[in-house]
Enzyme design. Structure first.
Site, short mmCIF file in Angstrom:
data_model
loop_
_atom_site.label_atom_id
_atom_site.label_comp_id
_atom_site.label_asym_id
_atom_site.label_seq_id
_atom_site.Cartn_x
_atom_site.Cartn_y
_atom_site.Cartn_z
N ASN A 1 5.38 16.32 23.44
CA ASN A 1 6.20 15.11 23.55
C ASN A 1 7.31 15.01 22.53
OD1 ASN A 1 4.16 14.87 21.59
ND2 ASN A 1 4.18 12.65 21.68
N ARG B 1 -7.97 -4.93 -13.12
CA ARG B 1 -9.22 -4.20 -12.85
C ARG B 1 -9.15 -3.40 -11.55
NH1 ARG B 1 -13.76 -8.58 -13.10
NH2 ARG B 1 -14.99 -6.82 -12.31
#
Length: 459
Positions: A379, A25
């Site tokens: 960076n 389900r």
């Protein structure tokens, strides 16, 4: 806390968690019990509660998707395989080899019932060693709607009969006391009872609940204790039920945060993670989401529409609105990040500020430094991350790019619009711009020429 002389403290404990269902389900490739609530797999919620009882052994009965469970558990529990699945009684029987030589109590839990409290588990074990020494203790509950739950017919706490809903008569279905499926059983009784199970029922399965009926028929007093919170035994079998469980968990956590001294301006819009720690006199404005790993000290203000994960906020910090703090973000005392600022693996020193439109990644910003609007720490070079260090009281002008690895000294100034790729000394001004070129009248001549061309094309 359990007293050291109590039966529970003296008796070894094993935990058996049933997680062999396919979870169809859910309609997911992820194992059902690994779906997260508050950022944590539901199985981990259950294991955390069980850990408070210090079990000697833990067994997870798996079937479909067991490789996923093995990867997550990483040796913290033994995996017992149930293949094929012939019911809950058959599932627990698969744990017998993993519990070989174990003498003590066994708690049987369900991986998709994640919020059973440690105090409830203790109560089951205490009753197992209480009056009449029942061979089996079952956790019952009384929901508002009994739906398709199995029923427990009892006289006080003595179980007279247990029946699955599909096999129940109309009279039995009228009983309000329902079976959660959770049990406490002595190991010496458990597997002997399981081997006596039969599958002559509507489902053709070996029901775990039938061990109670077998023990009762043998003349034993099996006991039921009833939880005072039916939500703790609610199973999760679909995405809808997962969302409902999340909502219940969040509602409890919000109440706890406010009871502990935090102000939530619009509580229903704040979403906590399972391990969020929030101090006193903290104000959290609407639509704030916490991911795992956040610690918020006292006297912090978090403005609206922030997402915070893996971050540490010290006393007096202000964040947002519309800020994103990613893992490794550390804001020291009285520092501030404002709207549309993102931090990742970066430290903002005491009193430092990044008020607008900036990205600080792999960075260390000194106390009292000011980061101007539009500043980014560059960076990443495409292969590796590099660090930017900004000294105390440094001033970084707007729209600056700090190309790591680079160090900006204390009291230094980086002029607006600069792209800095080399270290800046303490107290230095660094200005990195192309020379400004002025051509008087050039724009007027350009406009005249373009208007003339446009007019010629229009003829």
């Amino acid at each position: 806390m359990t007293d050291a002389a109590s039966p529970l403290a003296a008796s070894p404990l094993a935990i058996v968690i049933l997680a062999a269902g396919k979870g169809t389900r859910m309609k997911s490739e992820l194992h059902k019990v690994l779906h997260p609530i508050a950022g944590r797999p539901m199985l981990e919620h259950l294991l955390a509660s069980a850990a408070e009882l210090a079990p000697e052994r833990q067994v997870v009965v798996a079937g479909h998707g067991r490789e996923q469970l093995e990867a997550v558990l990483a040796g913290r529990a033994t995996i017992a395989v149930q293949e094929p699945q012939h019911g809950t009684g058959h599932a627990v029987l698969q744990a017998e080899a993993a519990l070989a030589g174990f003498e003590g109590d066994v708690l049987i839990l369900y991986g998709d019932v994640p919020f059973v409290r440690a105090q409830t588990m203790r109560a089951m074990l205490d009753r197992l060693h209480g009056w009449h020494n029942p061979p089996v203790v079952v956790l019952g509950f009384e929901p508002e709607d009994s739906l398709n739950y199995g029923r427990i017919v009892a006289d006080a706490d003595k179980i007279l009969e247990m029946v699955e809903h599909k096999d129940a008569t109309a009279e039995q279905r009228a009983v309000k006391l329902c079976n959660s499926g959770l049990m406490a059983v002595r190991s010496r009784d458990l597997f002997a009872l399981l081997r006596r199970l039969r599958n002559d029922n509507a489902q053709g399965e070996y029901y775990l609940t039938d061990i109670v009926n077998i023990a009762t028929d043998d003349g034993h007093h099996c006991a039921v204790i009833v939880t005072d919170d039916p939500d703790e035994v609610a199973g999760i079998n679909s995405r809808g039920e997962l969302a409902e469980a999340e909502a219940r968990w969040q509602a409890r956590r919000r109440r706890q945060a406010m009871a502990d001294g935090a102000s939530l301006v619009a509580p229903e819009t704040v979403w906590f993670a399972w391990d969020t720690r929030v101090g006193r006199d903290v104000t959290i404005e609407p639509n704030v989401v916490f991911g795992p790993g956040v610690e918020v000290a006292d006297n912090v203000t978090i403005r609206a529409f922030c997402h915070i994960e893996g971050a540490s906020l010290a006393s007096g910090v202000e964040v947002g609105p519309y800020a994103r703090l990613r893992p490794g973000a550390v804001l020291k005392e009285r520092s501030k990040v404002g709207n549309f600022v993102e931090m990742k693996k970066a430290v903002l020193g005491p009193g430092a500020k990044a008020n607008h439109l900036s990205y600080l990644g792999d960075a260390e910003v000194g106390a009292g430094a000011n980061i101007g609007a539009g500043t980014i720490t560059c960076n990443y070079d495409g292969y590796f991350k590099h660090k930017t260090v900004i000294g105390e009281r440094a001033f970084i002008g707007s729209n600056s790019a700090l190309i790591a690895p680079v160090r900006i000294g204390a009291d230094a100034i980086v002029a607006a619009g600069s792209a800095v790729s080399r270290d800046v000394a303490d107290g230095e001004l660094r200005l990195v711009r192309a020379e400004q070129l002025v051509k008087p009248g050039w724009a007027d001549r350009f406009h005249d020429a373009m208007k003339k061309k446009k007019a010629e094309k229009a003829r």
